[in-house]
Enzyme design. Structure first.
Site, PDB file in Angstrom:
ATOM      1  N   GLU A   1       2.951 -22.680  14.497  1.00  0.00           N
ATOM      2  CA  GLU A   1       2.362 -21.361  14.741  1.00  0.00           C
ATOM      3  C   GLU A   1       2.456 -20.456  13.506  1.00  0.00           C
ATOM      4  O   GLU A   1       1.525 -19.704  13.204  1.00  0.00           O
ATOM      5  CB  GLU A   1       3.042 -20.700  15.942  1.00  0.00           C
ATOM      6  CG  GLU A   1       2.732 -21.447  17.245  1.00  0.00           C
ATOM      7  CD  GLU A   1       3.564 -20.962  18.434  1.00  0.00           C
ATOM      8  OE1 GLU A   1       4.373 -20.024  18.271  1.00  0.00           O
ATOM      9  OE2 GLU A   1       3.401 -21.531  19.530  1.00  0.00           O
TER      10      GLU A   1
ATOM     11  N   HIS B   1       4.397 -12.702  22.564  1.00  0.00           N
ATOM     12  CA  HIS B   1       4.551 -14.157  22.425  1.00  0.00           C
ATOM     13  C   HIS B   1       5.689 -14.416  21.451  1.00  0.00           C
ATOM     14  O   HIS B   1       5.821 -13.720  20.452  1.00  0.00           O
ATOM     15  CB  HIS B   1       3.263 -14.773  21.859  1.00  0.00           C
ATOM     16  CG  HIS B   1       3.461 -16.193  21.399  1.00  0.00           C
ATOM     17  ND1 HIS B   1       3.374 -17.263  22.262  1.00  0.00           N
ATOM     18  CD2 HIS B   1       3.796 -16.711  20.189  1.00  0.00           C
ATOM     19  CE1 HIS B   1       3.636 -18.387  21.598  1.00  0.00           C
ATOM     20  NE2 HIS B   1       3.890 -18.072  20.334  1.00  0.00           N
TER      21      HIS B   1
ATOM     22  N   LYS C   1       0.745  -8.865  21.909  1.00  0.00           N
ATOM     23  CA  LYS C   1      -0.548  -9.230  22.477  1.00  0.00           C
ATOM     24  C   LYS C   1      -1.418  -7.977  22.672  1.00  0.00           C
ATOM     25  O   LYS C   1      -0.920  -6.839  22.529  1.00  0.00           O
ATOM     26  CB  LYS C   1      -0.306  -9.951  23.805  1.00  0.00           C
ATOM     27  CG  LYS C   1       0.422 -11.296  23.640  1.00  0.00           C
ATOM     28  CD  LYS C   1       0.702 -11.935  25.002  1.00  0.00           C
ATOM     29  CE  LYS C   1       1.322 -13.312  24.865  1.00  0.00           C
ATOM     30  NZ  LYS C   1       1.583 -13.919  26.218  1.00  0.00           N
TER      31      LYS C   1
ATOM     32  N   ASN D   1       1.919  -9.917  29.719  1.00  0.00           N
ATOM     33  CA  ASN D   1       3.354  -9.925  29.407  1.00  0.00           C
ATOM     34  C   ASN D   1       3.696  -9.530  27.970  1.00  0.00           C
ATOM     35  O   ASN D   1       4.791  -9.803  27.475  1.00  0.00           O
ATOM     36  CB  ASN D   1       3.980 -11.263  29.817  1.00  0.00           C
ATOM     37  CG  ASN D   1       3.404 -12.436  29.049  1.00  0.00           C
ATOM     38  OD1 ASN D   1       2.580 -12.256  28.151  1.00  0.00           O
ATOM     39  ND2 ASN D   1       3.856 -13.636  29.378  1.00  0.00           N
TER      40      ASN D   1
ATOM     41  N   TYR E   1      -2.982 -22.009  21.679  1.00  0.00           N
ATOM     42  CA  TYR E   1      -2.633 -22.342  23.070  1.00  0.00           C
ATOM     43  C   TYR E   1      -3.093 -23.750  23.471  1.00  0.00           C
ATOM     44  O   TYR E   1      -3.308 -24.018  24.656  1.00  0.00           O
ATOM     45  CB  TYR E   1      -3.211 -21.292  24.014  1.00  0.00           C
ATOM     46  CG  TYR E   1      -2.403 -19.999  24.043  1.00  0.00           C
ATOM     47  CD1 TYR E   1      -1.011 -20.021  24.285  1.00  0.00           C
ATOM     48  CD2 TYR E   1      -3.001 -18.761  23.840  1.00  0.00           C
ATOM     49  CE1 TYR E   1      -0.269 -18.839  24.312  1.00  0.00           C
ATOM     50  CE2 TYR E   1      -2.250 -17.577  23.865  1.00  0.00           C
ATOM     51  CZ  TYR E   1      -0.892 -17.626  24.106  1.00  0.00           C
ATOM     52  OH  TYR E   1      -0.145 -16.468  24.143  1.00  0.00           O
TER      53      TYR E   1
HETATM   54  P1  IDP Z   1       5.566 -18.041  27.056  1.00  0.00           P
HETATM   55  O1  IDP Z   1       4.558 -17.076  26.488  1.00  0.00           O
HETATM   56  O2  IDP Z   1       6.720 -17.323  27.665  1.00  0.00           O
HETATM   57  O3  IDP Z   1       5.987 -19.117  26.080  1.00  0.00           O
HETATM   58  P2  IDP Z   1       3.910 -20.089  28.332  1.00  0.00           P
HETATM   59  O4  IDP Z   1       4.288 -20.877  29.527  1.00  0.00           O
HETATM   60  O5  IDP Z   1       3.895 -20.791  27.016  1.00  0.00           O
HETATM   61  O6  IDP Z   1       4.851 -18.790  28.275  1.00  0.00           O
HETATM   62  O7  IDP Z   1       2.471 -19.478  28.618  1.00  0.00           O
HETATM   63  C1  IDP Z   1       1.739 -18.873  27.571  1.00  0.00           C
HETATM   64  C2  IDP Z   1       1.140 -17.605  28.084  1.00  0.00           C
HETATM   65  O8  IDP Z   1       0.143 -17.916  29.050  1.00  0.00           O
HETATM   66  C3  IDP Z   1       2.077 -16.648  28.826  1.00  0.00           C
HETATM   67  O9  IDP Z   1       2.834 -15.832  27.952  1.00  0.00           O
HETATM   68  C4  IDP Z   1       1.091 -15.832  29.638  1.00  0.00           C
HETATM   69  O10 IDP Z   1       0.437 -14.861  28.818  1.00  0.00           O
HETATM   70  C5  IDP Z   1       0.077 -16.892  30.018  1.00  0.00           C
HETATM   71  N1  IDP Z   1       0.358 -17.483  31.317  1.00  0.00           N
HETATM   72  C6  IDP Z   1       1.235 -18.476  31.613  1.00  0.00           C
HETATM   73  N2  IDP Z   1       1.244 -18.778  32.911  1.00  0.00           N
HETATM   74  C7  IDP Z   1       0.321 -17.951  33.478  1.00  0.00           C
HETATM   75  C8  IDP Z   1      -0.157 -17.765  34.817  1.00  0.00           C
HETATM   76  O11 IDP Z   1       0.266 -18.427  35.766  1.00  0.00           O
HETATM   77  N3  IDP Z   1      -1.111 -16.796  34.990  1.00  0.00           N
HETATM   78  C9  IDP Z   1      -1.606 -16.056  33.977  1.00  0.00           C
HETATM   79  N4  IDP Z   1      -1.186 -16.198  32.703  1.00  0.00           N
HETATM   80  C10 IDP Z   1      -0.242 -17.128  32.461  1.00  0.00           C
HETATM   81 MG    MG Z   2       4.881 -20.624  25.167  1.00  0.00          MG
END
Ligand code: IDP
Ligand code: MG
Length: 149
Positions: free
Chosen positions: A126, A115, A9, A112, A49
């Protein structure tokens, strides 16, 4: 063989962690099938997304993922989807285990770094979104037999 989409990212690119992230997946034993540096459009971010539309963090997420260049990759291997997810660590980087990418280099959920597709269906969708029907290379690796029996 299973394929999965991995993104470094914008925070990962800005912080100079592209090489580190690729190295970890390579050393784990996964095989690279495709790789490109790109900037995601809002349209691509919304398609990628789509499952998160309506959530409180959605607008910020689209903003974040389109805010700078990313590196999109396809990694291949038996159980590649689950292995990548384990190697990345928990979504909330602040709670991710040390030894994982997020647990070693990130501190919160909104930054984080990486992805990884979360299942077979999303991986197929994807990989198609980012690489279409071509742009991927399937290849024999000399070390394959030292990685899998
Ligand atoms: P993942 O990336 O581990 O699959 P997902 O639940 O699919 O996690 O969420 C997609 C992305 O959305 C996360 O990697 C993160 O960047 C963002 N995200 C998810 N939950 C939150 C939140 O509560 N606050 C801010 N960003 C979030
Ligand atoms: Mg995800």
């Amino acid at each position: 063989m299973e394929q999965t989409l991995v993104l470094v990212k914008p925070d990962g690119v800005q912080r100079g962690l592209v090489g580190e992230i690729i190295t970890r997946l390579e050393r784990r034993g996964l095989k690279l099938n495709g790789l490109k540096l790109m900037q995601m459009t809002r349209e691509l971010a919304e398609a990628h997304y789509a499952a998160h539309v309506g959530k409180a963090f959605y607008a910020g997420l689209v903003e974040y993922i389109t805010s700078g260049p990313i590196v999109a990759m396809v990694w291949e291997g038996k159980d590649a989807i689950a292995i990548v997810r384990k190697t990345m660590g928990a979504t909330n980087a602040g709670a991710a285990e040390p030894g994982t990418i997020r647990g070693d280099f990130a501190v919160e959920i909104g930054r984080n770094l990486v992805h990884g597709s979360d299942g077979a269906e999303s991986a197929a969708r994807e990989v198609g979104l980012f690489f279409g029907d071509d742009g991927l290379v399937s290849w024999e690796r000399a070390t394959d037999r030292w990685i899998r029996e």
